[in-house]
Write a protein that holds these residues in place. Structure first.
Motif, mmCIF file in Angstrom:
data_model
loop_
_atom_site.group_PDB
_atom_site.id
_atom_site.type_symbol
_atom_site.label_atom_id
_atom_site.label_comp_id
_atom_site.label_asym_id
_atom_site.label_seq_id
_atom_site.Cartn_x
_atom_site.Cartn_y
_atom_site.Cartn_z
ATOM 1 N N TYR A 89 -3.439 -9.083 -2.393
ATOM 2 C CA TYR A 89 -3.199 -7.957 -1.491
ATOM 3 C C TYR A 89 -1.759 -7.453 -1.604
ATOM 4 O O TYR A 89 -1.522 -6.246 -1.681
ATOM 5 C CB TYR A 89 -3.506 -8.345 -0.050
ATOM 6 N N ARG A 90 -0.827 -8.360 -1.621
ATOM 7 C CA ARG A 90 0.584 -7.968 -1.673
ATOM 8 C C ARG A 90 0.916 -7.259 -2.989
ATOM 9 O O ARG A 90 1.582 -6.220 -2.990
ATOM 10 C CB ARG A 90 1.448 -9.214 -1.497
ATOM 11 N N GLY A 98 -0.703 3.873 -2.053
ATOM 12 C CA GLY A 98 -1.639 4.840 -1.485
ATOM 13 C C GLY A 98 -3.060 4.318 -1.452
ATOM 14 O O GLY A 98 -3.791 4.514 -0.482
ATOM 15 N N ARG A 99 -3.451 3.654 -2.513
ATOM 16 C CA ARG A 99 -4.794 3.063 -2.542
ATOM 17 C C ARG A 99 -4.905 1.951 -1.512
ATOM 18 O O ARG A 99 -5.934 1.808 -0.854
ATOM 19 C CB ARG A 99 -5.114 2.500 -3.929
ATOM 20 N N TYR A 100 -3.823 1.159 -1.401
ATOM 21 C CA TYR A 100 -3.839 0.103 -0.396
ATOM 22 C C TYR A 100 -4.035 0.713 0.992
ATOM 23 O O TYR A 100 -4.847 0.235 1.778
ATOM 24 C CB TYR A 100 -2.561 -0.731 -0.446
ATOM 25 N N ALA A 101 -3.302 1.782 1.296
ATOM 26 C CA ALA A 101 -3.473 2.466 2.578
ATOM 27 C C ALA A 101 -4.912 2.958 2.725
ATOM 28 O O ALA A 101 -5.508 2.875 3.808
ATOM 29 C CB ALA A 101 -2.486 3.622 2.699
ATOM 30 N N ALA A 102 -5.491 3.444 1.642
ATOM 31 C CA ALA A 102 -6.873 3.908 1.676
ATOM 32 C C ALA A 102 -7.828 2.774 2.040
ATOM 33 O O ALA A 102 -8.803 2.986 2.756
ATOM 34 C CB ALA A 102 -7.260 4.504 0.321
ATOM 35 N N SER A 147 -5.187 -10.707 9.256
ATOM 36 C CA SER A 147 -4.105 -10.183 10.092
ATOM 37 C C SER A 147 -2.744 -10.499 9.500
ATOM 38 O O SER A 147 -1.851 -9.642 9.464
ATOM 39 C CB SER A 147 -4.184 -10.783 11.497
ATOM 40 N N THR A 148 -2.590 -11.709 9.035
ATOM 41 C CA THR A 148 -1.300 -12.124 8.483
ATOM 42 C C THR A 148 -1.005 -11.407 7.173
ATOM 43 O O THR A 148 0.071 -10.827 7.003
ATOM 44 C CB THR A 148 -1.266 -13.653 8.282
ATOM 45 N N VAL A 153 2.060 -7.206 4.627
ATOM 46 C CA VAL A 153 2.108 -6.186 3.579
ATOM 47 C C VAL A 153 2.457 -4.823 4.181
ATOM 48 O O VAL A 153 3.288 -4.092 3.634
ATOM 49 C CB VAL A 153 0.779 -6.138 2.791
ATOM 50 N N ASP A 154 1.846 -4.472 5.303
ATOM 51 C CA ASP A 154 2.148 -3.184 5.937
ATOM 52 C C ASP A 154 3.615 -3.091 6.336
ATOM 53 O O ASP A 154 4.269 -2.072 6.106
ATOM 54 C CB ASP A 154 1.268 -2.969 7.171
#
Length: 189
Positions: A89-90, A98-102, A147-148, A153-154
């Motif tokens: 994920y990181r 952008g894809r991660y946000a998607a 969640s973690t 990452v966010d």
């Protein structure tokens, strides 16, 4: 008239690239039409709306991350698997913000059920098999991991850790250590 070679898959991939370059919130059918130098109306035979385009990008991102996760988890268990999943994920977020946000887009129940989202839950459960947690504790642990990982990452993508020491990689390593210790010593219900 639509240019030769435009199809839904190509438009979704171009939308994903646009999301990575400009941000997921900037992805619209109009922006995509400008990217290809065509009229907006010519894209509507491939995507019905900006929401449909964003949903398709979300599905692509979920699939790409799940594929990476499957490869990263192969042959791993315990803390090694935990770190591998978190790093998927990181790393993906760092390479494709952008894809991660998607991938965080809320999907309707039917679309979510048909997406690779279920594979993500299965990957988390595969990691947790190394910690021998029974239900409902494994569900709680899946939620803790999500969640973690996604929270960190966010915050990291938003620059939340770039103004102070220690380096975010050091904190990430400590978080993996702490999660491993917690999962090995999961509190009784």
């Amino acid at each position: 008239m639509v240019r030769v070679g435009l199809n839904t898959e190509r438009l979704v991939r171009a939308g994903a690239e646009l999301a990575d370059e400009a941000g997921f919130e900037q992805v619209t059918v109009s922006a995509l039409a400008r990217r290809f130098g065509v009229q907006v109306a010519s894209l509507y035979s491939h995507v019905k709306s900006s929401h449909e385009l964003k949903t398709a990008i979300a599905l692509l991102a979920l699939e790409e991350m799940a594929d990476r996760g499957d490869a990263a988890l192969a042959g791993r268990a315990g803390k090694d698997a935990l770190a591998a999943l978190g790093n998927v994920y990181r790393d993906y977020a760092g390479e494709h913000p952008g894809r991660y946000a998607a991938s965080r887009l809320r999907l309707d129940p039917a679309t979510a059920a048909a997406s690779a989202g279920g594979r993500h839950a299965m990957m988390a459960r595969a990691v947790l098999r190394g910690y021998d947690l029974a239900e409902p504790e494994s569900t709680h642990a899946v939620r803790l991991l999500g969640s973690t990982f996604h929270g960190y990452v966010d915050l990291e993508l938003a620059g939340g850790f770039s103004h102070s020491a220690p380096d975010s990689q050091e904190s990430w390593s400590r978080i993996i250590d702490a999660l491993d210790a917690l999962l090995r010593n999961w509190p009784a219900a």
